[in-house]
Design a protein around this motif. Structure first.
Motif, PDB file in Angstrom:
ATOM      1  N   CYS A 216       3.792  10.143  -9.789  1.00 29.36           N
ATOM      2  CA  CYS A 216       3.760   9.844 -11.219  1.00 29.36           C
ATOM      3  C   CYS A 216       2.484  10.371 -11.846  1.00 29.36           C
ATOM      4  O   CYS A 216       1.565  10.816 -11.157  1.00 29.36           O
ATOM      5  CB  CYS A 216       3.878   8.330 -11.439  1.00 29.36           C
ATOM      6  N   SER A 217       2.419  10.318 -13.156  1.00 32.75           N
ATOM      7  CA  SER A 217       1.241  10.783 -13.883  1.00 32.75           C
ATOM      8  C   SER A 217      -0.013  10.072 -13.395  1.00 32.75           C
ATOM      9  O   SER A 217      -0.007   8.868 -13.145  1.00 32.75           O
ATOM     10  CB  SER A 217       1.418  10.515 -15.389  1.00 32.75           C
ATOM     11  N   ARG A 218      -1.096  10.836 -13.259  1.00 37.08           N
ATOM     12  CA  ARG A 218      -2.360  10.251 -12.839  1.00 37.08           C
ATOM     13  C   ARG A 218      -3.203   9.789 -14.027  1.00 37.08           C
ATOM     14  O   ARG A 218      -4.281   9.247 -13.839  1.00 37.08           O
ATOM     15  CB  ARG A 218      -3.150  11.247 -11.993  1.00 37.08           C
ATOM     16  N   ASP A 219      -2.736  10.032 -15.249  1.00 36.96           N
ATOM     17  CA  ASP A 219      -3.441   9.551 -16.435  1.00 36.96           C
ATOM     18  C   ASP A 219      -3.418   8.024 -16.425  1.00 36.96           C
ATOM     19  O   ASP A 219      -2.363   7.406 -16.295  1.00 36.96           O
ATOM     20  CB  ASP A 219      -2.766  10.079 -17.695  1.00 36.96           C
ATOM     21  N   LEU A 220      -4.584   7.428 -16.580  1.00 40.39           N
ATOM     22  CA  LEU A 220      -4.694   5.974 -16.424  1.00 40.39           C
ATOM     23  C   LEU A 220      -3.886   5.222 -17.471  1.00 40.39           C
ATOM     24  O   LEU A 220      -3.289   4.186 -17.179  1.00 40.39           O
ATOM     25  CB  LEU A 220      -6.170   5.554 -16.497  1.00 40.39           C
ATOM     26  N   SER A 221      -3.834   5.734 -18.696  1.00 42.66           N
ATOM     27  CA  SER A 221      -3.049   5.052 -19.723  1.00 42.66           C
ATOM     28  C   SER A 221      -1.561   5.124 -19.405  1.00 42.66           C
ATOM     29  O   SER A 221      -0.814   4.164 -19.636  1.00 42.66           O
ATOM     30  CB  SER A 221      -3.340   5.657 -21.100  1.00 42.66           C
ATOM     31  N   ASP A 222      -1.122   6.267 -18.854  1.00 39.79           N
ATOM     32  CA  ASP A 222       0.280   6.389 -18.443  1.00 39.79           C
ATOM     33  C   ASP A 222       0.588   5.431 -17.301  1.00 39.79           C
ATOM     34  O   ASP A 222       1.643   4.786 -17.268  1.00 39.79           O
ATOM     35  CB  ASP A 222       0.594   7.820 -18.011  1.00 39.79           C
ATOM     36  N   LEU A 223      -0.333   5.348 -16.336  1.00 39.85           N
ATOM     37  CA  LEU A 223      -0.135   4.440 -15.204  1.00 39.85           C
ATOM     38  C   LEU A 223      -0.085   2.989 -15.669  1.00 39.85           C
ATOM     39  O   LEU A 223       0.696   2.188 -15.153  1.00 39.85           O
ATOM     40  CB  LEU A 223      -1.261   4.618 -14.182  1.00 39.85           C
TER      41      LEU A 223
ATOM     42  N   GLU B  40       0.831  -1.209   0.000  1.00 39.48           N
ATOM     43  CA  GLU B  40       0.000   0.000   0.000  1.00 39.48           C
ATOM     44  C   GLU B  40       0.868   1.261   0.000  1.00 39.48           C
ATOM     45  O   GLU B  40       0.529   2.253  -0.637  1.00 39.48           O
ATOM     46  CB  GLU B  40      -0.930  -0.010   1.214  1.00 39.48           C
ATOM     47  N   ALA B  41       1.975   1.222   0.713  1.00 41.88           N
ATOM     48  CA  ALA B  41       2.866   2.389   0.730  1.00 41.88           C
ATOM     49  C   ALA B  41       3.434   2.649  -0.659  1.00 41.88           C
ATOM     50  O   ALA B  41       3.612   3.804  -1.067  1.00 41.88           O
ATOM     51  CB  ALA B  41       3.996   2.164   1.739  1.00 41.88           C
ATOM     52  N   ALA B  42       3.704   1.579  -1.400  1.00 41.83           N
ATOM     53  CA  ALA B  42       4.225   1.723  -2.756  1.00 41.83           C
ATOM     54  C   ALA B  42       3.159   2.311  -3.685  1.00 41.83           C
ATOM     55  O   ALA B  42       3.463   3.134  -4.553  1.00 41.83           O
ATOM     56  CB  ALA B  42       4.709   0.379  -3.280  1.00 41.83           C
ATOM     57  N   LEU B  43       1.909   1.887  -3.494  1.00 47.57           N
ATOM     58  CA  LEU B  43       0.810   2.442  -4.288  1.00 47.57           C
ATOM     59  C   LEU B  43       0.699   3.945  -4.060  1.00 47.57           C
ATOM     60  O   LEU B  43       0.582   4.730  -5.008  1.00 47.57           O
ATOM     61  CB  LEU B  43      -0.504   1.768  -3.892  1.00 47.57           C
ATOM     62  N   GLU B  44       0.719   4.335  -2.795  1.00 47.12           N
ATOM     63  CA  GLU B  44       0.605   5.754  -2.461  1.00 47.12           C
ATOM     64  C   GLU B  44       1.777   6.538  -3.041  1.00 47.12           C
ATOM     65  O   GLU B  44       1.602   7.638  -3.589  1.00 47.12           O
ATOM     66  CB  GLU B  44       0.544   5.926  -0.948  1.00 47.12           C
ATOM     67  N   TRP B  45       2.960   5.974  -2.948  1.00 49.29           N
ATOM     68  CA  TRP B  45       4.154   6.629  -3.492  1.00 49.29           C
ATOM     69  C   TRP B  45       4.006   6.844  -4.997  1.00 49.29           C
ATOM     70  O   TRP B  45       4.304   7.919  -5.516  1.00 49.29           O
ATOM     71  CB  TRP B  45       5.372   5.755  -3.188  1.00 49.29           C
ATOM     72  N   LEU B  46       3.530   5.809  -5.677  1.00 52.33           N
ATOM     73  CA  LEU B  46       3.395   5.880  -7.125  1.00 52.33           C
ATOM     74  C   LEU B  46       2.374   6.934  -7.539  1.00 52.33           C
ATOM     75  O   LEU B  46       2.611   7.735  -8.451  1.00 52.33           O
ATOM     76  CB  LEU B  46       2.988   4.509  -7.667  1.00 52.33           C
ATOM     77  N   LEU B  47       1.235   6.956  -6.863  1.00 48.98           N
ATOM     78  CA  LEU B  47       0.150   7.854  -7.254  1.00 48.98           C
ATOM     79  C   LEU B  47       0.443   9.311  -6.932  1.00 48.98           C
ATOM     80  O   LEU B  47      -0.145  10.208  -7.546  1.00 48.98           O
ATOM     81  CB  LEU B  47      -1.157   7.421  -6.572  1.00 48.98           C
ATOM     82  N   THR B  48       1.325   9.559  -5.973  1.00 52.30           N
ATOM     83  CA  THR B  48       1.637  10.943  -5.619  1.00 52.30           C
ATOM     84  C   THR B  48       2.821  11.498  -6.396  1.00 52.30           C
ATOM     85  O   THR B  48       3.055  12.711  -6.395  1.00 52.30           O
ATOM     86  CB  THR B  48       1.930  11.067  -4.114  1.00 52.30           C
TER      87      THR B  48
ATOM     88  N   ARG C 265      11.696   3.005  -6.241  1.00 55.99           N
ATOM     89  CA  ARG C 265      12.776   4.015  -6.343  1.00 55.99           C
ATOM     90  C   ARG C 265      13.921   3.473  -7.206  1.00 55.99           C
ATOM     91  O   ARG C 265      14.513   4.203  -8.009  1.00 55.99           O
ATOM     92  CB  ARG C 265      13.287   4.366  -4.951  1.00 55.99           C
ATOM     93  N   GLN C 266      14.208   2.195  -7.019  1.00 53.39           N
ATOM     94  CA  GLN C 266      15.301   1.585  -7.781  1.00 53.39           C
ATOM     95  C   GLN C 266      14.982   1.560  -9.265  1.00 53.39           C
ATOM     96  O   GLN C 266      15.841   1.850 -10.111  1.00 53.39           O
ATOM     97  CB  GLN C 266      15.538   0.164  -7.270  1.00 53.39           C
ATOM     98  N   VAL C 267      13.750   1.212  -9.607  1.00 54.99           N
ATOM     99  CA  VAL C 267      13.368   1.077 -11.020  1.00 54.99           C
ATOM    100  C   VAL C 267      13.115   2.426 -11.675  1.00 54.99           C
ATOM    101  O   VAL C 267      13.533   2.667 -12.813  1.00 54.99           O
ATOM    102  CB  VAL C 267      12.119   0.174 -11.150  1.00 54.99           C
ATOM    103  N   LEU C 268      12.413   3.294 -10.960  1.00 52.14           N
ATOM    104  CA  LEU C 268      11.964   4.549 -11.554  1.00 52.14           C
ATOM    105  C   LEU C 268      12.832   5.738 -11.198  1.00 52.14           C
ATOM    106  O   LEU C 268      12.757   6.789 -11.861  1.00 52.14           O
ATOM    107  CB  LEU C 268      10.514   4.846 -11.108  1.00 52.14           C
ATOM    108  N   GLY C 269      13.637   5.608 -10.148  1.00 49.42           N
ATOM    109  CA  GLY C 269      14.439   6.732  -9.693  1.00 49.42           C
ATOM    110  C   GLY C 269      13.651   7.557  -8.697  1.00 49.42           C
ATOM    111  O   GLY C 269      12.404   7.575  -8.703  1.00 49.42           O
ATOM    112  N   ALA C 270      14.351   8.241  -7.809  1.00 45.53           N
ATOM    113  CA  ALA C 270      13.688   8.998  -6.740  1.00 45.53           C
ATOM    114  C   ALA C 270      12.948  10.202  -7.286  1.00 45.53           C
ATOM    115  O   ALA C 270      12.053  10.705  -6.652  1.00 45.53           O
ATOM    116  CB  ALA C 270      14.726   9.445  -5.713  1.00 45.53           C
TER     117      ALA C 270
END
Length: 234
Positions: A198-205, A188-196, A229-234
């Motif tokens: 990265c792009s909120r556009d569903l196709s981008d996600l 869940e923490a990773a989900l929150e990190w991603l959504l805050t 963080r490792q895959v996408l960068g901080a």
């Protein structure tokens, strides 16, 4: 089930589009889903018009309807009109020989009179043949810069299904479903990190999730904040 495309060979949709784009993966208005399901099953012959902005799920629903129609033994044709601008007449020829015709990116043809005439002729052929028809566009029929009044009239008589972009809770649910379908654990923490971050556009996600899926599979890792963080960068 065939994806019509002048740019390449015709292949079954199942080979060209993600299995995530099915009714089972839809998160959104249940009334819209019910209408598309009835159309895919052959229980309704109403012409549908899906309207919504980027990331609202229009393409997902069209492809899901085609997949469901095929599963029910009905041939379906999906076509992105953005790919055939300027030569729509050739691309639309014979596409009505199906149980369901799904036309995406309608906005792309607006303003090209020859393409509009070709689409108007197809609409009439489809309705005369009793074939189910579903359009998708960002704008409402009345807001499209159409040159052909008769086409605008036909589109205005379609059943309108308005879509809205998902909020963060809906986006999180989509990502959870996609992770679960692949046997991935998404903290869940990773989900929150991603959504805050990265792009909120569903196709981008969705594209981003595919990248994470491949990386997690290769590394045999859970989807955690450190891994993201490792895959996408901080």
């Amino acid at each position: 089930m065939v994806a019509q495309d002048r740019a390449g060979p015709q292949l079954p949709l199942a080979l060209r589009h993600s299995p995530d784009q099915r009714f089972e993966g839809w998160v959104g208005a249940p009334a819209v889903l019910a209408q598309l399901q009835a159309t895919a099953a052959g229980e309704s012959s109403d012409s549908l018009y899906l309207q919504g902005g980027s990331g609202s799920g229009k393409t997902h629903l069209l492809l899901a309807a085609c997949a469901a129609a095929e599963a029910a033994g009905r041939h379906a044709n999906y076509l992105s009109l953005a790919r055939v601008r300027g030569h729509a007449r050739d691309a639309l020829q014979g596409i009505e020989q199906a149980g369901l015709v799904a036309l995406d990116d309608l906005d792309a043809l607006a303003g090209n009179r020859d393409d509009e005439i070709a689409l108007f002729d197809l609409h009439n052929r489809v309705r005369d043949a009793g074939v189910a028809l579903a359009y998708a566009a960002r704008a409402l029929p009345g807001a499209l810069p159409l040159q052909l009044p008769d086409l605008r009239s036909r589109l205005a008589h379609c059943t309108l299904l308005a879509l809205r972009a998902l909020d963060d809770a809906g986006r999180a649910q989509v990502l959870r479903q996609r992770a679960a379908s692949r046997g991935l654990q998404f903290d869940e923490a990773a989900l929150e990190w991603l959504l805050t971050r990265c792009s909120r556009d569903l196709s981008d996600l969705a594209a981003l999730f595919e990248r994470l899926d491949h990386a997690a599979l290769a590394a045999q890792r859970r989807l955690t904040v450190p891994f993201l963080r490792q895959v996408l960068g901080a």
